[in-house]
Design an enzyme around this catalytic site. Sequence first.
Site, PDB file in Angstrom:
ATOM      1  N   HIS A 150       0.839  -1.207   0.000  1.00 50.39           N
ATOM      2  CA  HIS A 150       0.000   0.000   0.000  1.00 50.39           C
ATOM      3  C   HIS A 150       0.873   1.254   0.000  1.00 50.39           C
ATOM      4  O   HIS A 150       1.989   1.253   0.511  1.00 50.39           O
ATOM      5  CB  HIS A 150      -1.033  -0.006   1.139  1.00 50.39           C
ATOM      6  N   GLU A 155      -5.059   0.336  -0.249  1.00 51.43           N
ATOM      7  CA  GLU A 155      -4.823  -1.086  -0.027  1.00 51.43           C
ATOM      8  C   GLU A 155      -4.944  -1.848  -1.353  1.00 51.43           C
ATOM      9  O   GLU A 155      -5.484  -1.324  -2.334  1.00 51.43           O
ATOM     10  CB  GLU A 155      -5.854  -1.619   0.982  1.00 51.43           C
TER      11      GLU A 155
HETATM   12  P1  PGA Z   1       5.878   2.533   8.327  1.00 58.65           P
HETATM   13  O1  PGA Z   1       4.562   2.496   7.465  1.00 58.65           O
HETATM   14  O2  PGA Z   1       6.677   3.700   7.832  1.00 58.65           O
HETATM   15  O3  PGA Z   1       5.447   2.711   9.746  1.00 58.65           O
HETATM   16  O4  PGA Z   1       6.599   1.232   8.087  1.00 58.65           O
HETATM   17  C1  PGA Z   1       4.656   2.592   6.090  1.00 58.65           C
HETATM   18  C2  PGA Z   1       3.302   2.424   5.466  1.00 58.65           C
HETATM   19  O5  PGA Z   1       2.486   1.647   5.977  1.00 58.65           O
HETATM   20  O6  PGA Z   1       3.061   3.056   4.433  1.00 58.65           O
END
Ligand code: PGA
Length: 253
Positions: A150, A155
Amino acid sequence: MTALQSKVNTKVFEIIHAENYEEMSRIAAKRMIGLVKRKPNAVLGLATGSTPEGLYKLLIEDHKENGTSYKGVKTVNLDEYMGLDRNDKNSYFTFMREHLFNHIDVNLDNTNVPNGMATNMEEEAVRYENYIHEIGGVDLQILGIGHNGHIGFNEPGTSFESKTHVIELAERTREANARYFNSMDEVPTHAITMGIQSIMDSEEIILLASGASKAEAIKRLVCGEITEDFPASALRLHSKVTIIADEEALSLI
Ligand code: PGA
């Protein structure tokens, strides 16, 4: 092969290999600061999550030490949880204030996060999308990547033509984000997010990735097919995307 794939000329990304998270953040900060200096009224597209925290820390440091000014800058964030008050400790509104906006000289009126508590979410999505266009579009969009590919909260299965919209979060996303909440039950089930098309409208995009847990996603992004089942793969259709990732995230390519 999908119709989309046959139509397009897929491009190889610029991939910058950083040794570790700190170096990834440094390279991204240098690029963003360079843009703000060149274009003091730039529109910055910002992301939340663990990945850009280091970048924001360096922007703050640079602002304090070198005086880089954000007075003319506008910011738009990718997404927000639905149903969390903006002052909730887990809202992205709060995240951005705490991790960046409260520590630089940006005019808070020029910072934008979608409203996840709007009475009419469809209207809010249209308002947000229109606003981005009214201010001339995003000059530089920062992205992280989810384990399921995503970008923003788009999603798997989200249309590549999507504009800002409401989305039901994937279980995998809720599980990944549960670390910020007291229990899984508290993790919101829905969010409002800029769409894939809204992201693709950005002039330039930097995708950041750090750590072994992102290696599969980066491999699929760089080597896999372009498909709505893997939202980040849309970026292969954009002409100016840089992936800045550390060794662990790049370990499978
Ligand atoms: P994160 O999330 O930087 O906390 O790994 C990234 C995302 O879900 O787009």
